[in-house]
Design an enzyme around this catalytic site. Structure first.
Site, PDB file in Angstrom:
ATOM      1  NE  ARG A 170      -4.069  -1.953   0.359  1.00 35.69           N
ATOM      2  CZ  ARG A 170      -4.037  -3.214  -0.081  1.00 35.69           C
ATOM      3  NH1 ARG A 170      -2.973  -3.691  -0.722  1.00 35.69           N
ATOM      4  NH2 ARG A 170      -5.073  -4.001   0.089  1.00 35.69           N
ATOM      5  CB  SER A 243      -8.755  -1.764   4.146  1.00 34.41           C
ATOM      6  OG  SER A 243      -9.019  -3.065   3.700  1.00 34.41           O
ATOM      7  CD  GLU A 338      -5.946   0.794   2.006  1.00 29.71           C
ATOM      8  OE1 GLU A 338      -5.722  -0.353   2.414  1.00 29.71           O
ATOM      9  OE2 GLU A 338      -6.778   1.062   1.101  1.00 29.71           O
TER      10      GLU A 338
HETATM   11  P1  FAD Z   1      -8.934   8.575  -5.273  1.00 30.00           P
HETATM   12  O1  FAD Z   1      -9.554   8.156  -3.990  1.00 30.00           O
HETATM   13  O2  FAD Z   1      -9.692   9.489  -6.134  1.00 30.00           O
HETATM   14  O3  FAD Z   1      -7.496   9.192  -4.957  1.00 30.00           O
HETATM   15  C1  FAD Z   1      -6.579   8.503  -4.141  1.00 30.00           C
HETATM   16  C2  FAD Z   1      -5.262   9.298  -4.099  1.00 30.00           C
HETATM   17  O4  FAD Z   1      -4.650   9.286  -5.389  1.00 30.00           O
HETATM   18  C3  FAD Z   1      -5.465  10.785  -3.757  1.00 30.00           C
HETATM   19  O5  FAD Z   1      -4.364  11.207  -2.990  1.00 30.00           O
HETATM   20  C4  FAD Z   1      -5.459  11.462  -5.122  1.00 30.00           C
HETATM   21  O6  FAD Z   1      -5.084  12.828  -5.059  1.00 30.00           O
HETATM   22  C5  FAD Z   1      -4.438  10.634  -5.862  1.00 30.00           C
HETATM   23  N1  FAD Z   1      -4.655  10.594  -7.320  1.00 30.00           N
HETATM   24  C6  FAD Z   1      -5.756  10.173  -7.965  1.00 30.00           C
HETATM   25  N2  FAD Z   1      -5.564  10.209  -9.308  1.00 30.00           N
HETATM   26  C7  FAD Z   1      -4.295  10.661  -9.509  1.00 30.00           C
HETATM   27  C8  FAD Z   1      -3.498  10.898 -10.663  1.00 30.00           C
HETATM   28  N3  FAD Z   1      -3.954  10.678 -11.903  1.00 30.00           N
HETATM   29  N4  FAD Z   1      -2.226  11.374 -10.494  1.00 30.00           N
HETATM   30  C9  FAD Z   1      -1.728  11.607  -9.243  1.00 30.00           C
HETATM   31  N5  FAD Z   1      -2.458  11.396  -8.108  1.00 30.00           N
HETATM   32  C10 FAD Z   1      -3.710  10.924  -8.243  1.00 30.00           C
HETATM   33  N6  FAD Z   1      -7.598  -0.838  -2.442  1.00 30.00           N
HETATM   34  C11 FAD Z   1      -6.767  -1.895  -2.577  1.00 30.00           C
HETATM   35  O7  FAD Z   1      -5.542  -1.725  -2.721  1.00 30.00           O
HETATM   36  N7  FAD Z   1      -7.235  -3.178  -2.548  1.00 30.00           N
HETATM   37  C12 FAD Z   1      -8.546  -3.463  -2.399  1.00 30.00           C
HETATM   38  O8  FAD Z   1      -8.932  -4.628  -2.377  1.00 30.00           O
HETATM   39  C13 FAD Z   1      -9.449  -2.365  -2.253  1.00 30.00           C
HETATM   40  N8  FAD Z   1     -10.772  -2.597  -2.092  1.00 30.00           N
HETATM   41  C14 FAD Z   1     -11.620  -1.547  -1.955  1.00 30.00           C
HETATM   42  C15 FAD Z   1     -12.992  -1.817  -1.804  1.00 30.00           C
HETATM   43  C16 FAD Z   1     -13.898  -0.784  -1.678  1.00 30.00           C
HETATM   44  C17 FAD Z   1     -15.368  -1.092  -1.520  1.00 30.00           C
HETATM   45  C18 FAD Z   1     -13.451   0.565  -1.728  1.00 30.00           C
HETATM   46  C19 FAD Z   1     -14.430   1.690  -1.654  1.00 30.00           C
HETATM   47  C20 FAD Z   1     -12.087   0.846  -1.879  1.00 30.00           C
HETATM   48  C21 FAD Z   1     -11.164  -0.214  -1.976  1.00 30.00           C
HETATM   49  N9  FAD Z   1      -9.781   0.006  -2.119  1.00 30.00           N
HETATM   50  C22 FAD Z   1      -8.924  -1.046  -2.286  1.00 30.00           C
HETATM   51  C23 FAD Z   1      -9.245   1.380  -2.109  1.00 30.00           C
HETATM   52  C24 FAD Z   1      -9.309   2.098  -3.473  1.00 30.00           C
HETATM   53  O9  FAD Z   1     -10.158   1.417  -4.345  1.00 30.00           O
HETATM   54  C25 FAD Z   1      -7.938   2.218  -4.121  1.00 30.00           C
HETATM   55  O10 FAD Z   1      -7.047   2.931  -3.286  1.00 30.00           O
HETATM   56  C26 FAD Z   1      -7.983   2.937  -5.477  1.00 30.00           C
HETATM   57  O11 FAD Z   1      -6.748   2.827  -6.128  1.00 30.00           O
HETATM   58  C27 FAD Z   1      -8.333   4.409  -5.332  1.00 30.00           C
HETATM   59  O12 FAD Z   1      -8.593   4.910  -6.630  1.00 30.00           O
HETATM   60  P2  FAD Z   1      -9.409   6.230  -6.872  1.00 30.00           P
HETATM   61  O13 FAD Z   1      -9.357   6.522  -8.330  1.00 30.00           O
HETATM   62  O14 FAD Z   1     -10.747   6.155  -6.262  1.00 30.00           O
HETATM   63  O15 FAD Z   1      -8.484   7.266  -6.090  1.00 30.00           O
HETATM   64  N1  EPU Z   2     -10.911 -10.952   9.816  1.00 26.28           N
HETATM   65  C1  EPU Z   2     -11.599 -11.066  11.002  1.00 26.28           C
HETATM   66  N2  EPU Z   2     -12.620 -10.184  11.221  1.00 26.28           N
HETATM   67  C2  EPU Z   2     -12.962  -9.227  10.338  1.00 26.28           C
HETATM   68  C3  EPU Z   2     -12.247  -9.110   9.119  1.00 26.28           C
HETATM   69  C4  EPU Z   2     -11.204  -9.995   8.880  1.00 26.28           C
HETATM   70  O1  EPU Z   2     -11.311 -11.914  11.831  1.00 26.28           O
HETATM   71  O2  EPU Z   2     -13.915  -8.475  10.617  1.00 26.28           O
HETATM   72  C5  EPU Z   2      -9.838 -11.937   9.521  1.00 26.28           C
HETATM   73  C6  EPU Z   2     -10.255 -12.893   8.402  1.00 26.28           C
HETATM   74  O3  EPU Z   2     -10.995 -13.985   8.914  1.00 26.28           O
HETATM   75  C7  EPU Z   2      -8.925 -13.324   7.825  1.00 26.28           C
HETATM   76  C8  EPU Z   2      -8.070 -12.065   8.007  1.00 26.28           C
HETATM   77  O4  EPU Z   2      -8.705 -11.280   9.013  1.00 26.28           O
HETATM   78  O5  EPU Z   2      -8.373 -14.366   8.606  1.00 26.28           O
HETATM   79  C9  EPU Z   2      -7.891 -11.281   6.707  1.00 26.28           C
HETATM   80  O6  EPU Z   2      -9.166 -10.874   6.235  1.00 26.28           O
HETATM   81  P1  EPU Z   2      -9.483 -10.634   4.673  1.00 26.28           P
HETATM   82  O7  EPU Z   2      -9.051 -11.803   3.889  1.00 26.28           O
HETATM   83  O8  EPU Z   2     -10.905 -10.199   4.580  1.00 26.28           O
HETATM   84  O9  EPU Z   2      -8.520  -9.472   4.247  1.00 26.28           O
HETATM   85  P2  EPU Z   2      -8.039  -8.150   4.986  1.00 26.28           P
HETATM   86  O10 EPU Z   2      -6.651  -8.373   5.487  1.00 26.28           O
HETATM   87  O11 EPU Z   2      -9.045  -7.689   5.980  1.00 26.28           O
HETATM   88  C10 EPU Z   2      -6.904  -7.188   2.855  1.00 26.28           C
HETATM   89  C11 EPU Z   2      -6.817  -5.883   2.143  1.00 26.28           C
HETATM   90  C12 EPU Z   2      -8.037  -5.693   1.258  1.00 26.28           C
HETATM   91  C13 EPU Z   2      -8.075  -6.817   0.238  1.00 26.28           C
HETATM   92  C14 EPU Z   2      -8.159  -8.151   0.993  1.00 26.28           C
HETATM   93  C15 EPU Z   2      -8.091  -9.334   0.072  1.00 26.28           C
HETATM   94  C16 EPU Z   2      -5.511  -4.362   3.488  1.00 26.28           C
HETATM   95  C17 EPU Z   2      -5.513  -3.194   4.400  1.00 26.28           C
HETATM   96  N3  EPU Z   2      -6.707  -4.796   3.084  1.00 26.28           N
HETATM   97  O12 EPU Z   2      -8.005  -7.131   3.762  1.00 26.28           O
HETATM   98  O13 EPU Z   2      -7.881  -4.454   0.562  1.00 26.28           O
HETATM   99  O14 EPU Z   2      -9.190  -6.699  -0.616  1.00 26.28           O
HETATM  100  O15 EPU Z   2      -7.035  -8.256   1.916  1.00 26.28           O
HETATM  101  O16 EPU Z   2      -6.806  -9.495  -0.393  1.00 26.28           O
HETATM  102  O17 EPU Z   2      -4.442  -4.856   3.144  1.00 26.28           O
HETATM  103  C18 EPU Z   2      -8.337  -2.130   0.697  1.00 26.28           C
HETATM  104  O18 EPU Z   2      -7.119  -1.962   0.676  1.00 26.28           O
HETATM  105  O19 EPU Z   2      -9.149  -1.178   0.710  1.00 26.28           O
HETATM  106  C19 EPU Z   2      -8.869  -3.492   0.699  1.00 26.28           C
HETATM  107  C20 EPU Z   2     -10.171  -3.767   0.770  1.00 26.28           C
END
Ligand code: FAD
Ligand code: EPU
Length: 342
Positions: A170, A243, A338
């Site tokens: 991240r 997250s 994050e």
């Molecule tokens: P924004 O929120 O619009 O911006 C994020 C940052 O990037 C800001 O600082 C912004 O100024 C900067 N920025 C945006 N565009 C540019 C550009 N073109 N040039 C320079 N800077 C820029 N993240 C994960 O890593 N893994 C996941 O599994 C994950 N799951 C998610 C699930 C949900 C339901 C949600 C809501 C979010 C999740 N995220 C996850 C977080 C998010 O999706 C990511 O961080 C994504 O990359 C953000 O993209 P965005 O376009 O919305 O960025």
């Molecule tokens: N867990 C719990 N309770 C909860 C949630 C999770 O006990 O309420 C336990 C799960 O049972 C599992 C462990 O925690 O043993 C990990 O959970 P999970 O697989 O759901 O993933 P996570 O670590 O909570 C991360 C990323 C997610 C990504 C998933 C899948 C971060 C901060 N988050 O979540 O990314 O989608 O793994 O790879 O690294 C994001 O960055 O926004 C995001 C959603």
């Protein structure tokens, strides 16, 4: 001097539809970048404008605690293009304003492997390198090739290679030394024509079995989508930014001590220490499903803080501070957000 058109500026503009928490805040000035030809005019405006500037993608990793007293530029440049290929690899460039999952669909639909585990992550291509998005055992850096950016200070174009981005969990150079200095214009990925699929992460293999399918680029993508839909709230229904905290990394001694006390605690050893599951730690502190007004902790994923409708960013931040304090007290582990808090 060349006369560049000034971008269309909108004043006191609502950002509610532009942040996935759904916070009702406003930008003093808002504009859209839909075409790179508008860059010179935009940069000229930025350089004469005496206030903060925020580039906005999908707004899925942002938390606004107040109105943004500056210029918000929504990056909305579109296009996905195959730029080169050989027997093994295909190089695909996505413009910054492309939706990330549309980019994944483009690759999965052609059976090019590398980003299928990153299916359904909200946001745009241009933001994806900022925090090196990751999920289900894969990170963006695993198929990243290079990116094009422009310096906000000098207006110079610059290419960044994999090494120059300094990707970590991240993390990237764009969150550190170069924070706020570059606008990312496009990202090029190197996808595999005969991919080795990654089904190592917990539930993917089980989901494929439940689906009755063998691993392929397409089936792994669908399995990831199914798992994500079962756990994570859809921002269209409940405001959230995924997250809220990063998973914390502790040293071996700290881990052993915790493991002695909590034998069932999930943990992932890595080169920099042992990564703990923040969601598990938060749940153990009793926060899962907690709600206070419209701010809360999701009932299926304690790592996701939510806005049920009319919470403010400050209310969610207050809640996050209390969560940090209780995890610190119980486990002596410090959680870091994050989400980008503004
Ligand atoms: P924004 O929120 O619009 O911006 C994020 C940052 O990037 C800001 O600082 C912004 O100024 C900067 N920025 C945006 N565009 C540019 C550009 N073109 N040039 C320079 N800077 C820029 N993240 C994960 O890593 N893994 C996941 O599994 C994950 N799951 C998610 C699930 C949900 C339901 C949600 C809501 C979010 C999740 N995220 C996850 C977080 C998010 O999706 C990511 O961080 C994504 O990359 C953000 O993209 P965005 O376009 O919305 O960025
Ligand atoms: N867990 C719990 N309770 C909860 C949630 C999770 O006990 O309420 C336990 C799960 O049972 C599992 C462990 O925690 O043993 C990990 O959970 P999970 O697989 O759901 O993933 P996570 O670590 O909570 C991360 C990323 C997610 C990504 C998933 C899948 C971060 C901060 N988050 O979540 O990314 O989608 O793994 O790879 O690294 C994001 O960055 O926004 C995001 C959603």
């Amino acid at each position: 001097m060349t006369n560049h058109p000034v971008p269309e500026l909108l004043y006191n503009y609502s950002l509610k539809p532009y942040n996935t928490f759904g916070f009702d805040v406003r930008a003093a000035i808002f504009t859209r970048l839909t075409d790179e030809s508008a860059l010179p005019g935009l940069l000229r405006f930025i350089n004469t404008y005496n206030g903060p500037v925020l580039f906005l993608g999908g707004g899925s990793n942002l938390l606004f605690t107040r109105d943004f007293e500056g210029l918000v530029v929504q990056v909305a440049t579109k296009g996905i293009e195959i730029i080169e290929e050989d027997d093994e690899f295909v190089y695909i460039r996505g413009m910054a304003g492309e939706n990330w999952d549309d980019f994944v669909r483009f690759c999965v639909g052609r059976n090019y492997g590398g980003v299928e585990n990153l299916s359904l992550i909200p946001g745009n291509v241009g933001s994806s390198p900022i925090q090196n998005i990751g999920a289900y055992g894969v990170e963006l850096k695993d198929s990243f090739y290079m990116l094009d950016a422009i310096s906000l200070r000098t207006g110079e174009f610059r290419e960044f290679t994999l090494d120059e981005c300094n990707f970590g969990y991240r993390n990237s150079v764009f969150k550190n030394e170069l924070k706020g200095q570059y606008l990312i214009l496009s990202v090029t990925f190197r996808l595999k024509k005969n991919p080795a699929l990654n089904t190592s992460y917990g539930s993917i293999a089980a989901e494929l079995e439940a689906m009755g399918e063998s691993p392929s680029v397409d089936s792994v993508s669908r399995a990831v989508c199914n798992i994500r839909r079962s756990k994570l709230p859809d921002p269209a229904e409940i405001g959230n930014a995924g997250s809220f905290f990063k998973n914390p990394v502790v040293d071996e001694a700290h881990y052993e001590k915790l493991k002695g006390e909590y034998p069932s605690m999930p943990a992932y050893p890595g080169s920099e220490g042992v990564k703990l599951a923040a969601g598990w730690l938060i749940e153990q502190c009793g926060w899962k499903g907690y709600r206070e007004g419209d701010a809360g902790v999701h009932s299926r994923q304690a790592l996701v803080l939510v806005n049920y409708g009319n919470a403010s960013g400050s209310q969610v931040v207050d809640l996050s501070k209390r969560i940090i304090a209780s995890v610190q007290e119980k486990f002596k582990v410090t959680l870091e957000p994050e989400v980008n808090i503004l």
